[in-house]
Scaffold this active site. Structure first.
Site, mmCIF file in Angstrom:
data_model
loop_
_atom_site.group_PDB
_atom_site.id
_atom_site.type_symbol
_atom_site.label_atom_id
_atom_site.label_comp_id
_atom_site.label_asym_id
_atom_site.label_seq_id
_atom_site.Cartn_x
_atom_site.Cartn_y
_atom_site.Cartn_z
ATOM 1 N N GLU A 92 -3.592 7.076 -11.515
ATOM 2 C CA GLU A 92 -2.557 6.072 -11.289
ATOM 3 C C GLU A 92 -3.092 4.671 -11.478
ATOM 4 O O GLU A 92 -4.253 4.399 -11.219
ATOM 5 C CB GLU A 92 -2.082 6.158 -9.834
ATOM 6 C CG GLU A 92 -1.444 7.462 -9.494
ATOM 7 C CD GLU A 92 -1.014 7.507 -8.025
ATOM 8 O OE1 GLU A 92 -0.837 8.614 -7.520
ATOM 9 O OE2 GLU A 92 -0.877 6.439 -7.400
ATOM 10 N N CYS A 105 -3.728 -2.894 -10.277
ATOM 11 C CA CYS A 105 -4.637 -2.081 -9.457
ATOM 12 C C CYS A 105 -5.021 -0.846 -10.269
ATOM 13 O O CYS A 105 -4.151 -0.104 -10.722
ATOM 14 C CB CYS A 105 -3.902 -1.688 -8.174
ATOM 15 S SG CYS A 105 -4.833 -0.548 -7.136
ATOM 16 N N CYS A 112 -10.884 11.620 -5.126
ATOM 17 C CA CYS A 112 -11.946 10.835 -4.484
ATOM 18 C C CYS A 112 -12.755 11.746 -3.568
ATOM 19 O O CYS A 112 -12.190 12.547 -2.825
ATOM 20 C CB CYS A 112 -11.352 9.679 -3.681
ATOM 21 S SG CYS A 112 -12.629 8.655 -2.915
ATOM 22 N N CYS A 116 -11.359 9.833 3.184
ATOM 23 C CA CYS A 116 -10.857 9.102 4.353
ATOM 24 C C CYS A 116 -9.612 9.829 4.867
ATOM 25 O O CYS A 116 -8.755 10.221 4.060
ATOM 26 C CB CYS A 116 -10.514 7.669 3.960
ATOM 27 S SG CYS A 116 -11.932 6.793 3.281
ATOM 28 N N CYS A 119 -5.973 8.845 3.595
ATOM 29 C CA CYS A 119 -5.754 8.501 2.185
ATOM 30 C C CYS A 119 -5.337 9.690 1.331
ATOM 31 O O CYS A 119 -5.953 10.756 1.397
ATOM 32 C CB CYS A 119 -7.033 7.879 1.625
ATOM 33 S SG CYS A 119 -6.924 7.517 -0.130
ATOM 34 N N CYS A 338 -1.924 4.197 -3.346
ATOM 35 C CA CYS A 338 -2.455 4.877 -4.518
ATOM 36 C C CYS A 338 -2.796 6.317 -4.173
ATOM 37 O O CYS A 338 -3.216 6.619 -3.081
ATOM 38 C CB CYS A 338 -3.691 4.153 -5.022
ATOM 39 S SG CYS A 338 -3.350 3.308 -6.541
HETATM 40 N N1 SAH Z 1 -12.270 3.802 -2.471
HETATM 41 C C1 SAH Z 1 -12.195 2.401 -2.343
HETATM 42 C C2 SAH Z 1 -11.121 1.779 -3.214
HETATM 43 C C3 SAH Z 1 -9.821 2.518 -3.294
HETATM 44 S S1 SAH Z 1 -8.859 2.582 -1.805
HETATM 45 C C4 SAH Z 1 -12.020 2.006 -0.879
HETATM 46 O O1 SAH Z 1 -11.772 2.863 -0.056
HETATM 47 O O2 SAH Z 1 -12.151 0.830 -0.597
HETATM 48 C C5 SAH Z 1 -8.285 0.894 -1.686
HETATM 49 C C6 SAH Z 1 -7.818 0.505 -0.316
HETATM 50 O O3 SAH Z 1 -6.613 1.215 0.017
HETATM 51 C C7 SAH Z 1 -8.820 0.830 0.775
HETATM 52 O O4 SAH Z 1 -9.006 -0.262 1.636
HETATM 53 C C8 SAH Z 1 -8.153 1.982 1.499
HETATM 54 O O5 SAH Z 1 -8.585 2.047 2.828
HETATM 55 C C9 SAH Z 1 -6.689 1.656 1.348
HETATM 56 N N2 SAH Z 1 -5.786 2.800 1.556
HETATM 57 C C10 SAH Z 1 -5.944 4.070 1.170
HETATM 58 N N3 SAH Z 1 -4.887 4.831 1.554
HETATM 59 C C11 SAH Z 1 -4.038 4.005 2.192
HETATM 60 C C12 SAH Z 1 -2.765 4.183 2.825
HETATM 61 N N4 SAH Z 1 -2.153 5.363 2.867
HETATM 62 N N5 SAH Z 1 -2.173 3.095 3.387
HETATM 63 C C13 SAH Z 1 -2.777 1.875 3.325
HETATM 64 N N6 SAH Z 1 -3.962 1.656 2.743
HETATM 65 C C14 SAH Z 1 -4.597 2.703 2.185
HETATM 66 FE FE1 SF4 Z 2 -11.513 7.390 -1.440
HETATM 67 FE FE2 SF4 Z 2 -9.140 6.838 -0.429
HETATM 68 FE FE3 SF4 Z 2 -11.302 6.629 1.108
HETATM 69 FE FE4 SF4 Z 2 -10.922 4.838 -0.876
HETATM 70 S S1 SF4 Z 2 -9.640 5.154 0.920
HETATM 71 S S2 SF4 Z 2 -12.812 5.945 -0.366
HETATM 72 S S3 SF4 Z 2 -9.909 6.161 -2.401
HETATM 73 S S4 SF4 Z 2 -10.506 8.542 0.185
#
Ligand code: SAH
Ligand code: SF4
Length: 346
Positions: A92, A105, A112, A116, A119, A338
Site C-alpha cells: 500500500e 506515505c 512486517c 506491534c 498494527c 496502513c
Molecule cells: N514500522 C515503522 C513504520 C511504519 S508504521 C514504525 O513502526 O515506525 C508507521 C506509524 O504508524 C508507526 O508510528 C505506527 O506505530 C503507526 N501505526 C501502525 N498501526 C496503526 C494504527 N492502527 N493506528 C494508528 N497508528 C498506527
Molecule cells: Fe511493523 Fe506496524 Fe510495528 Fe511499524 S507499527 S513496526 S509496520 S508492525
C-alpha cells in the site's frame, strides 16, 4: 510483469546495459530521463531512443515491475493505493493532500516482522523486503495520479514494514527520490519512521543527506513497550540514545510517535514516564490516537482513546515541557491505517 525492472538499476548499471546493447552512454541518460522525469512505463513511448535499442531493452527488461491494483478515495481527499508486485503480492501507499501540501506515505516491506500488537501490517509477519525499485515505483505511480497543478511536497516512510530492516532497499530508493535527476524531492521533506533499531539507525545516520527521523516510541518504560512492540530487543534507553545521536550527527530534531491506546499507554503515569525520559532531549512527540483494526479489537481488546483523553495526555506532556502535536484523523472512512487494505485483500 517481470522482476527485471529498470527501476532497480543504478545509473552505472543502466549505462553498462545500454552500451552492451550497442547504445551510447547519453542514450542511457535519455532512458533514465523518461523513467524518472516522465514516469514512462512503456519503452515505445521513449521517443528519442532508437527503435533498435528500445526493442533490445524490451527483450530483457520492463521499465516498471509494479502496477496499480486498486485505489480508494476517502471523503477528506486521502487516496489509498493498493499496488500489485510482480509476484502478485500487494503493498500500500497513501496520498494525503493537505492544503498546499501533498504527502505520500510509502511501504518498505510486504507485511512486517515486528508485530506491534496494534498494527494491521504486522498481523501475518513479513513476506519479503521490497527492492529499491519497488519502493521508488510507489512514488512514480502516486505522482502520475496527481491532478494538474499538484505535486508531491513530502514523503513519509510510514507504510507497511520496518524501514530499518530493509536499508539495502531503502537507502538507494531514497537516494533516487532525493536525486535532482531522479524524483528531486528535498531530503528535508523526507521522513523515515522506525520502531527502534539502534544499529540500523546509526547506519541510516551515516547515509547522506539528512532525512528526518521519526521513532515510534509508544511507551517510556520497557515492560509496557515490550508488550506493545514484542520483538524489539533494544531497551527504551538504547532507542532514545540512538535518536539523540541522530540529532547530534544530523542536527535534525527527532520526532517520537506514540500510538495512544485507551487505558494502555494513555494514563497519567505513562505521561510522567515519558516526561522523565524525554525532558532533556530536543524533540517533538506526535500523538496518534489508535485507528481501530477490527481483527485486533476482537483479539487483543484494544481501543481508541476519546478525544478528551488524548487532549489530557497532550496537556500533561506539555506541562512537563515537551513539544506535542496530535495527528488529525485522515482517511478514516477508508481502512485508514496502513496495512488494512492489504489485510482485506488477504
Ligand atoms: N514500522 C515503522 C513504520 C511504519 S508504521 C514504525 O513502526 O515506525 C508507521 C506509524 O504508524 C508507526 O508510528 C505506527 O506505530 C503507526 N501505526 C501502525 N498501526 C496503526 C494504527 N492502527 N493506528 C494508528 N497508528 C498506527
Ligand atoms: Fe511493523 Fe506496524 Fe510495528 Fe511499524 S507499527 S513496526 S509496520 S508492525
Amino acid at each position: 510483469m517481470s522482476a527485471n525492472a529498470l527501476t532497480d538499476l543504478s545509473d552505472a548499471d543502466l549505462t553498462d546495459i545500454v552500451t552492451g546493447l550497442g547504445g551510447k552512454p547519453f542514450q542511457a541518460r535519455q532512458v533514465s530521463h523518461w523513467l524518472w522525469k516522465h514516469g514512462i512505463s512503456d519503452f515505445e513511448q521513449m521517443r528519442n531512443v532508437p527503435q533498435a535499442l528500445r526493442t533490445a531493452l524490451a527483450a530483457k527488461f520492463s521499465p516498471h515491475s509494479t502496477a496499480l491494483h486498486k485505489a480508494e478515495l476517502a471523503a477528506d481527499g486521502t487516496e489509498k493505493l493498493l499496488l500489485k508486485l510482480h509476484d502478485n503480492d500487494n503493498v500500500e501507499c497513501v496520498i494525503i493532500p493537505d492544503g498546499e501540501r501533498t504527502t505520500l506515505c510509502i511501504s518498505t516491506q510486504v507485511g512486517c516482522p515486528v508485530g506491534c500488537v496494534f498494527c494491521a501490517s504486522g498481523m501475518f509477519g513479513v513476506r519479503r523486503n521490497l527492492s529499491a525499485g519497488e519502493i521508488v515505483e510507489q512514488v512514480l505511480i502516486a505522482r502520475a495520479r496527481l491532478p494538474e497543478g499538484r505535486r508531491l511536497t513530502n514523503l513519509v516512510v510510514m507504510g507497511m514494514g520496518e524501514p530499518m530492516l530493509n536499508l539495502d532497499g531503502l537507502l538507494p530508493a531514497l537516494q533516487r527520490i532525493h536525486d535532482p535527476d531522479g524524483i528531486n524531492l528535498g531530503a528535508r521533506r523526507i521522513t523515515v519512521s522506525t520502531s527502534g533499531y539502534p544499529k540500523q539507525m546509526e547506519r541510516f545516520a551515516e547515509a547522506d543527506p539528512s532525512y528526518n527521523l521519526a521513532v515510534s516510541l509508544h511507551a517510556a518504560d520497557d515492560e509496557l513497550r515490550k508488550e506493545l512492540v514484542p520483538t524489539v530487543t533494544s531497551s527504551v534507553a538504547e532507542i532514545v540514545a540512538a535518536a539523540d545521536s541522530y540529532f547530534a550527527k544530523k542536527n535534525r530534531e527527532v520526532t517520537f510517535e506514540v500510538v495512544l491506546l485507551a487505558g494502555k499507554n494513555d494514563r497519567r503515569i505513562d505521561a510522567n514516564n515519558m516526561i522523565g525520559l524525554l525532558r532533556d532531549l530536543p524533540c517533538t512527540v506526535n500523538l496518534i490516537p489508535w485507528n481501530p483494526v477490527d481483527e485486533i479489537v476482537q483479539e487483543h481488546g484494544l481501543g481508541r482513546p476519546s478525544e478528551a483523553r488524548v487532549d489530557a495526555f497532550a496537556a500533561l506532556l506539555r506541562g512537563g515541557g515537551i513539544n506535542v502535536t496530535v495527528r488529525r484523523q485522515r482517511g478514516a472512512d477508508r481502512s485508514a491505517a496502513c496495512g488494512q487494505l492489504r489485510l482485506q485483500e488477504l
